[in-house]
Design an enzyme around this catalytic site. Structure first.
Site, PDB file in Angstrom:
ATOM      1  N   SER A 125     -11.698 -10.626   5.960  1.00  0.00           N
ATOM      2  CA  SER A 125     -10.462 -10.166   5.332  1.00  0.00           C
ATOM      3  C   SER A 125      -9.448 -11.282   5.136  1.00  0.00           C
ATOM      4  O   SER A 125      -8.550 -11.176   4.306  1.00  0.00           O
ATOM      5  CB  SER A 125      -9.842  -9.048   6.177  1.00  0.00           C
ATOM      6  OG  SER A 125      -9.535  -9.525   7.479  1.00  0.00           O
ATOM      7  N   ILE A 170     -13.243 -14.552  12.001  1.00  0.00           N
ATOM      8  CA  ILE A 170     -12.419 -13.381  11.707  1.00  0.00           C
ATOM      9  C   ILE A 170     -13.114 -12.569  10.630  1.00  0.00           C
ATOM     10  O   ILE A 170     -13.452 -13.083   9.570  1.00  0.00           O
ATOM     11  CB  ILE A 170     -11.007 -13.802  11.238  1.00  0.00           C
ATOM     12  CG1 ILE A 170     -10.270 -14.508  12.370  1.00  0.00           C
ATOM     13  CG2 ILE A 170     -10.230 -12.586  10.744  1.00  0.00           C
ATOM     14  CD1 ILE A 170      -8.960 -15.135  11.934  1.00  0.00           C
ATOM     15  N   GLU A 171     -13.350 -11.284  10.924  1.00  0.00           N
ATOM     16  CA  GLU A 171     -13.925 -10.387   9.915  1.00  0.00           C
ATOM     17  C   GLU A 171     -12.821  -9.430   9.471  1.00  0.00           C
ATOM     18  O   GLU A 171     -12.062  -9.733   8.576  1.00  0.00           O
ATOM     19  CB  GLU A 171     -15.165  -9.687  10.476  1.00  0.00           C
ATOM     20  CG  GLU A 171     -16.248 -10.719  10.854  1.00  0.00           C
ATOM     21  CD  GLU A 171     -17.512 -10.090  11.398  1.00  0.00           C
ATOM     22  OE1 GLU A 171     -18.141  -9.298  10.681  1.00  0.00           O
ATOM     23  OE2 GLU A 171     -17.894 -10.395  12.543  1.00  0.00           O
ATOM     24  N   LEU A 172     -12.690  -8.293  10.138  1.00  0.00           N
ATOM     25  CA  LEU A 172     -11.617  -7.381   9.746  1.00  0.00           C
ATOM     26  C   LEU A 172     -10.276  -7.812  10.324  1.00  0.00           C
ATOM     27  O   LEU A 172      -9.223  -7.396   9.837  1.00  0.00           O
ATOM     28  CB  LEU A 172     -11.986  -5.954  10.157  1.00  0.00           C
ATOM     29  CG  LEU A 172     -13.157  -5.405   9.325  1.00  0.00           C
ATOM     30  CD1 LEU A 172     -13.697  -4.108   9.907  1.00  0.00           C
ATOM     31  CD2 LEU A 172     -12.745  -5.201   7.875  1.00  0.00           C
TER      32      LEU A 172
END
Lengths: 409, 326
Positions: A125, A170-172
């Site tokens: 994101s 970092i994903e969401l």
């Protein structure tokens, strides 16, 4: 499952194939196909397909399972209910579950791509790239481990925190449980849905329950309505082309023996279900890389080694399900192979050779490669047949089922 | 459905081979602070000596009193300040700029004049303390981000007495380290401390950037920085379902400092000493796997190859509080 492997191997070696192959377990349907194939050249549907097709789980949830599919394993503290599944579906598709409200679980797990994203590696994101590709969620209820190479992550409830809260990468991009709980409580729909899904809880809107609901929804993403399933379980001989049937024979026969790692009803050796005691998952080094004499894989994708720190785990990754494989390109843990045909090249060569660049090396000589990756000859017709078979595993119903779609639209 | 094959059962039996890999931690009996139990429960159990640990001597040693154990971050002999430049650090003696320094402490004890260890009954305290584990965060002492709170003390209760030393361990106790993070509270909810994909906590985060260039300009914004240590248990195996997790390298130390008077002294955590044997002229990023971790991990009093505590820690020492400290 292992009995089935051995039986198939025996077939392949010409040791004879009797009914004993069927007796081992209730999901050894594919051996029946091969048995039949020896006589007719065409695999025949299994006589015992159809076990527990409409099992009802605790909580009254109707699985509506495809023919031949066993009851999925469900944690005792997170029983399936319709209310919880529907809540999980809303959460799965809600961009408020990312820190900057730009992505949801579905951003990397798109229904039309069998819950993958079409990218070589995921994109989070905040714009940070993942080092590995998003795995398909189809039949994830049956998976022993849940990611490419982490033996520790075995429950969907726990795994959900990795993309939601993880920072490496970092994903969401959620950073605070308190903050996401406050955000969820601001949504009136959620206050009602959490209360319905967790009626015993004094305060149902919690991050723990968020993860439970997402996991419950993910467990419903069952894929078993492909042309192959119609052929094998429903007895519809017209569901597969002659080419796909030949490909199925190649897949299960010598010398390809793809079934060792991609066997069983879910085409993955990491498969478990409700009344099967889970065994230790196996991961495999297929010779995709060989950076040095020790068979190293490029950092940081060193496979299970990155978790276990054991040398023998270098380059070992999970064999994913092959269901819907035709719509989940690009392939391998890092998306480094674009097409199914090139994947076949990799296995036919017994490992991939990279001619130059930082990853140059002859993977077929990787000293830590699985002994099952031996290579095999493959002519143009056989290649086309195998691809036709793999394409027959695409479950259009999964890709379009409104129960799995975005409820916010 | 028929039953699974005997071959599958055999595999189960074969899978149960690893046991007893991790024996460093007495915290196994800790029940853990569940979020559903609430923070109030954590706070309530602190004053009653409910922190567990060695136990026994507390009841015999007279009435309890409140105590504050003070820590102070330094870089060598200078006070730590985030964003400040510190010359001549690491093996190549380059200038560095700290960006983050935070760590967990558990198993906190005071040492009597007779040499006995007395556990400190740590209280639940806001986001910083549970009875089982406390978080110290020096990261934003200085000008990195004044909006973020810092914490350099651990409060608790001990029997009245004459204390001459202190002992503690870094890290999160085993029983809490691999719990589902969404069920935890207090310091175990601190942003950036959970290592989700490793399914445990970062025990200590230390990040410095190198100041380089002929004009001495700071390139702290460059990705990676010059020295990063994320310490945690690694080489872990097992199952959350059964709660049976063992880590081949637990990476929890045991620090014992003599000559510590809790009224007069502070425990100095020296970021310079942590990186003293690391080359900070090149990116040295340690996620507890890489061999370049070795000097950092050893400086904390942990054997690199086994992850077990040694007596060789060089990061912590005792210094007088000084008049300016509260």
């Amino acid at each position: 499952v292992k009995t089935w492997y051995l039986a198939l191997l025996a077939c392949a070696l010409g040791l004879g194939c009797g009914d004993a192959a069927d007796a081992g377990d209730g999901h050894s349907h594919l051996d029946a196909g091969v048995d039949g194939g020896r006589d007719t050249g065409v695999p025949a549907p299994s006589a015992d397909a159809g076990d527990a097709p409409d099992a009802v789980a605790d909580g009254g949830y109707h699985w509506d399972l495809p023919q031949g599919f066993p009851l999925p394993r469900v944690p005792e503290d997170n029983p399936m209910t319709d209310a919880k599944v529907e809540l999980g579906r809303h959460l799965f598709y809600d961009p408020r579950l990312s820190g900057n409200e730009t992505q949801s679980c579905a951003s990397c797990h798109r229904q039309d791509l069998a819950f993958t994203d079409g990218r070589a590696t995921g994109l989070g994101s905040t714009g940070e790239s993942h080092t590995r590709g998003a795995m398909s969620l189809a039949n994830v209820a049956y998976a022993i481990t849940l990611t490419w190479a982490n033996p520790l992550v075995r429950e969907l409830e726990r795994q959900a925190s990795v993309p939601l809260f993880g920072d490496q990468p970092i994903e969401l991009g959620l950073t605070s449980i308190v903050a996401i709980e406050a955000r969820l409580r601001d949504e009136v729909v959620y206050r009602q849905m959490f209360a319905a899904a967790f009626p015993e809880a004094a305060e149902p809107v919690t991050a723990e329950n968020m993860n439970k609901a997402i996991a419950a929804f993910e467990r419903t993403l069952i894929s078993g309505r492909s042309p192959f399933d119609r052929f094998l379980y429903d007895g519809d001989q017209s569901a597969l082309s002659a080419s796909a049937k030949r490909g199925y024979e190649l897949f299960n026969g010598h010398p390809l023996e793809c079934f060792h790692c991609h066997g069983g009803f879910n085409f993955s050796d990491q498969t478990v279900w409700a009344d099967l005691d889970p065994f230790e998952p196996e991961f495999h080094n297929t010779g995709l890389y060989a950076l040095d004499g020790a068979g190293s894989f490029p950092e940081p994708n060193t496979g299970v080694f990155s978790v276990s720190m054991k040398a023998e785990d270098m380059g070992r990754f999970k064999a994913p399900t092959l269901r819907n494989i035709a719509v989940t390109a690009p392939y391998m843990h890092d998306g480094s192979i674009a097409t199914l045909s090139e994947v076949l090249d990799h296995y036919a060569a017994g490992g991939r050779t990279i001619e130059d660049g930082p990853y140059a090396g002859d993977g077929s000589r990787n000293p830590r490669k699985s002994p099952l990756i031996l290579g095999f000859p493959l002519d143009a017709q056989q290649r086309a047949d195998l691809i036709a078979f793999l394409e027959s595993l695409t479950d259009e119903a999964l890709l379009t089922d409104p129960r799995f779609s975005d409820p916010w639209r | 459905m028929r039953t699974p094959s005997p071959a599958a059962s055999l595999l189960v039996a074969l899978a149960l081979a690893c046991a007893g890999c991790e024996s460093d931690d007495a915290g196994d009996g800790v029940s853990g602070e569940r979020r559903d139990a609430g923070q109030d429960a954590a706070a309530a159990s602190g004053g009653a000596g409910g922190a567990g640990g060695a136990g026994g001597s507390v009841a015999d040693a007279g009435p309890e009193r409140a105590i504050t154990i003070r820590f102070r971050a330094q870089v060598g002999d200078r006070i730590y300040s985030c964003g400040e430049s510190y010359p001549a650090q690491g093996t190549t003696q380059v200038a560095i700029t700290p960006r983050a320094f935070k760590l967990y402490v558990h198993d906190l004890r005071l040492i009597t004049a007779a040499g006995d260890e007395v556990p400190v009954a740590v209280e639940g305290r806001g986001p910083w303390q549970l009875p089982e584990v406390s978080l110290l965060d020096f990261s934003d002492v200085g000008d990195c981000d004044p909006a973020i709170a810092v914490n350099a003390v651990i409060t608790g209760r001990v029997p009245a007495g004459d204390y001459r030393g202190v002992a503690f361990a870094n890290g999160v106790p085993l029983a809490l380290n691999h719990a589902d993070p969404v069920t935890l509270t207090g310091p175990l909810q601190a942003p950036g401390m959970h290592w989700t994909w490793m399914s445990g906590f970062r025990f200590l985060i230390a990040e410095v950037a190198q100041a380089v260039g002929p004009e001495g300009q700071d390139d702290a914004g460059s990705p990676g920085g010059a020295g990063i240590l994320h310490l945690g248990s690694v080489a872990c195996a097992g199952s959350f379902v059964t709660g049976d997790i063992q880590c081949g390298r637990p990476n929890r130390n045991q620090v014992r400092l003599d000559g510590f008077d809790p009224e007069r002294d502070v425990i100095v955590a020296d970021l310079g000493a942590l990186f003293a044997d690391t080359d900070l002229s090149a990116p040295s990023v340690c996620h507890s796997f890489d061999t370049l971790c070795e000097p950092m991990v050893e400086a904390l009093g942990i054997d690199w190859l086994t992850g077990m505590p040694t007596s060789g820690q060089r990061v912590y020492r005792v210094e007088p509080r000084g008049e300016d400290m509260p």
